[in-house]
Design a protein around this motif. Structure first.
Motif, PDB file in Angstrom:
ATOM      1  N   VAL A 156       1.021  -1.389  -0.124  1.00 38.54           N
ATOM      2  CA  VAL A 156      -0.082  -0.238  -0.172  1.00 38.54           C
ATOM      3  C   VAL A 156       0.719   1.568   0.126  1.00 38.54           C
ATOM      4  N   LEU A 157       2.587   1.368   0.545  1.00 39.49           N
ATOM      5  CA  LEU A 157       3.055   2.191   0.186  1.00 39.49           C
ATOM      6  C   LEU A 157       5.013   1.969   0.069  1.00 39.49           C
ATOM      7  N   GLU A 158       5.113   2.658  -0.553  1.00 38.80           N
ATOM      8  CA  GLU A 158       5.978   2.337  -1.471  1.00 38.80           C
ATOM      9  C   GLU A 158       7.351   3.875  -1.431  1.00 38.80           C
ATOM     10  N   HIS A 159       8.508   4.001  -0.317  1.00 44.53           N
ATOM     11  CA  HIS A 159       8.942   5.141  -0.625  1.00 44.53           C
ATOM     12  C   HIS A 159      10.296   5.238  -0.751  1.00 44.53           C
ATOM     13  N   TYR A 160      10.780   5.391  -1.868  1.00 44.40           N
ATOM     14  CA  TYR A 160      12.511   5.436  -1.310  1.00 44.40           C
ATOM     15  C   TYR A 160      13.317   6.366  -1.795  1.00 44.40           C
ATOM     16  N   SER A 161      14.274   6.849  -1.290  1.00 44.21           N
ATOM     17  CA  SER A 161      14.094   8.456  -0.893  1.00 44.21           C
ATOM     18  C   SER A 161      16.181   8.218  -1.360  1.00 44.21           C
ATOM     19  N   GLY A 162      16.756   9.641  -1.892  1.00 43.31           N
ATOM     20  CA  GLY A 162      18.683   9.504  -1.857  1.00 43.31           C
ATOM     21  C   GLY A 162      18.917   8.330  -2.476  1.00 43.31           C
ATOM     22  N   TYR A 163      20.458   8.534  -2.212  1.00 50.71           N
ATOM     23  CA  TYR A 163      21.239   7.908  -2.977  1.00 50.71           C
ATOM     24  C   TYR A 163      22.421   6.500  -2.296  1.00 50.71           C
ATOM     25  N   HIS A 164      22.388   5.670  -3.188  1.00 51.66           N
ATOM     26  CA  HIS A 164      23.195   4.109  -2.716  1.00 51.66           C
ATOM     27  C   HIS A 164      24.539   4.985  -2.080  1.00 51.66           C
ATOM     28  N   SER A 165      25.444   6.010  -2.393  1.00 50.79           N
ATOM     29  CA  SER A 165      25.957   6.721  -1.734  1.00 50.79           C
ATOM     30  C   SER A 165      26.169   8.199  -1.187  1.00 50.79           C
ATOM     31  N   ASN A 166      27.151   8.373  -0.836  1.00 51.25           N
ATOM     32  CA  ASN A 166      26.803   9.864  -0.355  1.00 51.25           C
ATOM     33  C   ASN A 166      28.067  10.774  -0.869  1.00 51.25           C
ATOM     34  N   ILE A 167      28.431  10.288  -2.026  1.00 54.22           N
ATOM     35  CA  ILE A 167      29.120  11.018  -3.031  1.00 54.22           C
ATOM     36  C   ILE A 167      28.948  11.127  -4.358  1.00 54.22           C
ATOM     37  N   LYS A 168      29.500  12.326  -5.173  1.00 52.22           N
ATOM     38  CA  LYS A 168      28.810  13.128  -6.505  1.00 52.22           C
ATOM     39  C   LYS A 168      28.491  11.406  -7.083  1.00 52.22           C
ATOM     40  N   ASN A 169      27.006  12.306  -7.770  1.00 49.81           N
ATOM     41  CA  ASN A 169      26.500  10.568  -8.821  1.00 49.81           C
ATOM     42  C   ASN A 169      26.651   9.624  -8.436  1.00 49.81           C
ATOM     43  N   SER A 170      26.033   9.453  -7.323  1.00 48.33           N
ATOM     44  CA  SER A 170      25.777   7.798  -7.287  1.00 48.33           C
ATOM     45  C   SER A 170      24.075   7.208  -8.123  1.00 48.33           C
ATOM     46  N   ARG A 171      24.137   5.892  -7.752  1.00 46.58           N
ATOM     47  CA  ARG A 171      22.215   6.005  -7.882  1.00 46.58           C
ATOM     48  C   ARG A 171      21.908   6.645  -7.384  1.00 46.58           C
ATOM     49  N   PRO A 172      20.558   6.691  -7.851  1.00 49.34           N
ATOM     50  CA  PRO A 172      19.702   6.394  -6.993  1.00 49.34           C
ATOM     51  C   PRO A 172      18.916   5.197  -6.114  1.00 49.34           C
TER      52      PRO A 172
ATOM     53  N   LEU B 243      23.347  -2.876  -4.463  1.00 53.77           N
ATOM     54  CA  LEU B 243      23.871  -3.937  -3.633  1.00 53.77           C
ATOM     55  C   LEU B 243      24.380  -1.617  -3.141  1.00 53.77           C
ATOM     56  N   VAL B 244      24.012  -1.253  -1.861  1.00 51.93           N
ATOM     57  CA  VAL B 244      24.036   0.103  -1.584  1.00 51.93           C
ATOM     58  C   VAL B 244      25.055   0.045  -0.444  1.00 51.93           C
ATOM     59  N   PRO B 245      25.519   0.579  -0.241  1.00 51.04           N
ATOM     60  CA  PRO B 245      27.596   0.675   0.484  1.00 51.04           C
ATOM     61  C   PRO B 245      26.750   1.673   1.904  1.00 51.04           C
ATOM     62  N   VAL B 246      27.181   1.426   2.748  1.00 47.79           N
ATOM     63  CA  VAL B 246      27.230   1.690   4.351  1.00 47.79           C
ATOM     64  C   VAL B 246      27.448   2.851   4.779  1.00 47.79           C
ATOM     65  N   VAL B 247      26.987   4.079   4.607  1.00 50.80           N
ATOM     66  CA  VAL B 247      27.707   5.331   5.394  1.00 50.80           C
ATOM     67  C   VAL B 247      28.481   4.886   7.169  1.00 50.80           C
ATOM     68  N   ASP B 248      29.750   5.068   7.116  1.00 49.03           N
ATOM     69  CA  ASP B 248      30.271   4.921   8.613  1.00 49.03           C
ATOM     70  C   ASP B 248      30.125   6.028   9.214  1.00 49.03           C
ATOM     71  N   TYR B 249      31.106   6.951   8.673  1.00 50.44           N
ATOM     72  CA  TYR B 249      30.865   8.615   8.592  1.00 50.44           C
ATOM     73  C   TYR B 249      30.991   9.085   7.674  1.00 50.44           C
ATOM     74  N   PRO B 250      29.909  10.228   8.074  1.00 51.58           N
ATOM     75  CA  PRO B 250      29.637  10.724   6.908  1.00 51.58           C
ATOM     76  C   PRO B 250      30.686  11.745   6.451  1.00 51.58           C
ATOM     77  N   GLU B 251      31.554  11.803   6.536  1.00 54.09           N
ATOM     78  CA  GLU B 251      32.460  12.800   6.090  1.00 54.09           C
ATOM     79  C   GLU B 251      33.478  12.236   5.288  1.00 54.09           C
ATOM     80  N   GLU B 252      32.988  10.499   5.299  1.00 56.32           N
ATOM     81  CA  GLU B 252      33.812   9.690   4.142  1.00 56.32           C
ATOM     82  C   GLU B 252      32.978   8.817   3.529  1.00 56.32           C
ATOM     83  N   PRO B 253      32.938   8.086   2.612  1.00 58.94           N
ATOM     84  CA  PRO B 253      32.889   7.401   1.847  1.00 58.94           C
ATOM     85  C   PRO B 253      31.692   6.543   2.307  1.00 58.94           C
ATOM     86  N   ALA B 254      31.054   6.226   1.304  1.00 55.30           N
ATOM     87  CA  ALA B 254      30.491   5.180   1.922  1.00 55.30           C
ATOM     88  C   ALA B 254      31.058   3.568   1.395  1.00 55.30           C
ATOM     89  N   SER B 255      30.862   2.837   1.951  1.00 62.29           N
ATOM     90  CA  SER B 255      31.909   1.315   1.653  1.00 62.29           C
ATOM     91  C   SER B 255      30.995  -0.216   1.533  1.00 62.29           C
TER      92      SER B 255
END
Length: 324
Positions: free
Chosen positions: A24-40, A170-182
């Motif tokens: 009854v509801l699907e919501h997708y938001s943001g990007y796979h990573s916290n770097i530019k040009n990441s996949r939605p 696969l969606v990488p994981v953000v450990d620290y906001p100032e570092e790229p997700a891995s």
């Protein structure tokens, strides 16, 4: 969802709600990573569910109990000859699956005891490793293989797997906001590593399988074993109650990860990277939410955000029932 995503510095989020067997509801938001040009983030994005994988292990443990391969109150010493017998003491399978075992593990692998079996509650990783080793040994194959044969294939799951290699879904994981997700990948796909990835849709369908007592694919008795309270009777009534790793709503408890307005008999599983799967049988509702940030919900306030989210879900569907 968006407030929590921003608070946590998660780069992506997903939410799927199933009501009466329909999405009854699907919501997708943001990007796979916290770097530019990441996949939605979209419906094919597969998140690392971290400790929420315990619900998958819990189902195989329920199978083992149902099929007579072990009993809940068996002493652990009869299955683990390589662990010090005095250290295990009177630890049972029940203690191991309800976080009441009292065991902990140092970084060098040394196992030690924090409290006597059944006397308290602590969320540790050692029980997951011990029980994974046991069910893999009991069945002569890895429990992910067993799930693939008995559950995933009949359900048509194609986006749920223990991953050892990166791929575009696969969606990488953000450990620290100032570092790229891995990527959080494992060395093996035998269930011992924290590398289970799934889409929000299949995570929700996993919950719906439990809500519908196995859907004719899994025996209903197996589902009941997994999702009904199995915790010993704690003197401290503020401690959470568990099924086979699931957090189960009995009498609302101060330290439970389920809000006090969530109906009795509901159950939830969650992971450190942000996923949570909430099943409310009274309202015939399943809610799967995903993030990709390690350590969530405002640090020490994580219980507040977990409880309030589940309360919000409960209030929403209670209100719909009242309107009807």
């Amino acid at each position: 969802m968006e407030d929590i995503k921003n608070l946590n510095h998660s780069s992506g989020a997903a939410l799927v709600i199933i009501k009466d067997d329909k999405i009854v509801l699907e919501h997708y938001s943001g990007y796979h990573s916290n770097i530019k040009n990441s996949r939605p983030i979209d419906e094919t994005s597969q998140f690392n569910v971290a400790s929420a994988r315990k619900s998958y292990l819990g189902l195989v443990i329920a199978y083992a109990l149902y099929e007579g391969k072990m009993n809940l109150d068996d002493l652990a010493v009869q299955y683990f000859e390589h662990i010090d017998k005095e250290l295990l003491g009177k630890t049972t399978i029940r203690h191991l699956v309800t976080h009441s075992h009292g065991l902990h593990q140092q970084e060098d692998g040394t196992i030690f005891r924090e409290f006597a079996p059944g006397e308290s509650w602590a969320y540790r990783g050692i029980n997951n490793l011990i029980m994974t080793e046991l069910v893999n040994r009991l069945y002569g194959k890895s429990f992910p293989e067993l799930l693939q044969e008995r559950v995933f294939q009949p359900l048509g799951f194609k986006e749920t797997a223990w991953q050892t290699e990166p791929n575009e879904n696969l969606v990488p994981v953000v450990d620290y906001p100032e570092e790229p997700a891995s990527y959080k990948l494992g060395q093996t796909n035998n269930g011992m590593d924290s590398n289970l990835h799934t889409s929000a849709r299949e995570f929700a369908q996993w919950g719906n399988l439990h809500l519908n007592k196995g859907m004719g694919i899994v025996p209903k008795e197996v589902i009941q074993l997994a999702t009904e309270v199995k915790s010993p009777h704690f003197k401290n009534k503020d401690l959470p109650q568990n099924g086979l790793f699931w957090f189960v709503q009995g009498t609302p408890a101060k330290h439970s990860e389920l809000g006090d307005r969530v109906p009795k008999g509901s159950y939830q599983i969650l992971g450190v990277t942000g996923p949570a799967l909430l099943v409310i049988p009274e309202y015939n509702v399943v809610v799967a939410k995903m993030f990709n940030k390690r350590y969530n919900y405002g640090g020490s306030n994580y219980l507040h955000y977990l409880r309030e989210f589940s309360n919000l879900v409960a209030d929403t569907f209670q209100g719909r029932l009242n309107d009807e």
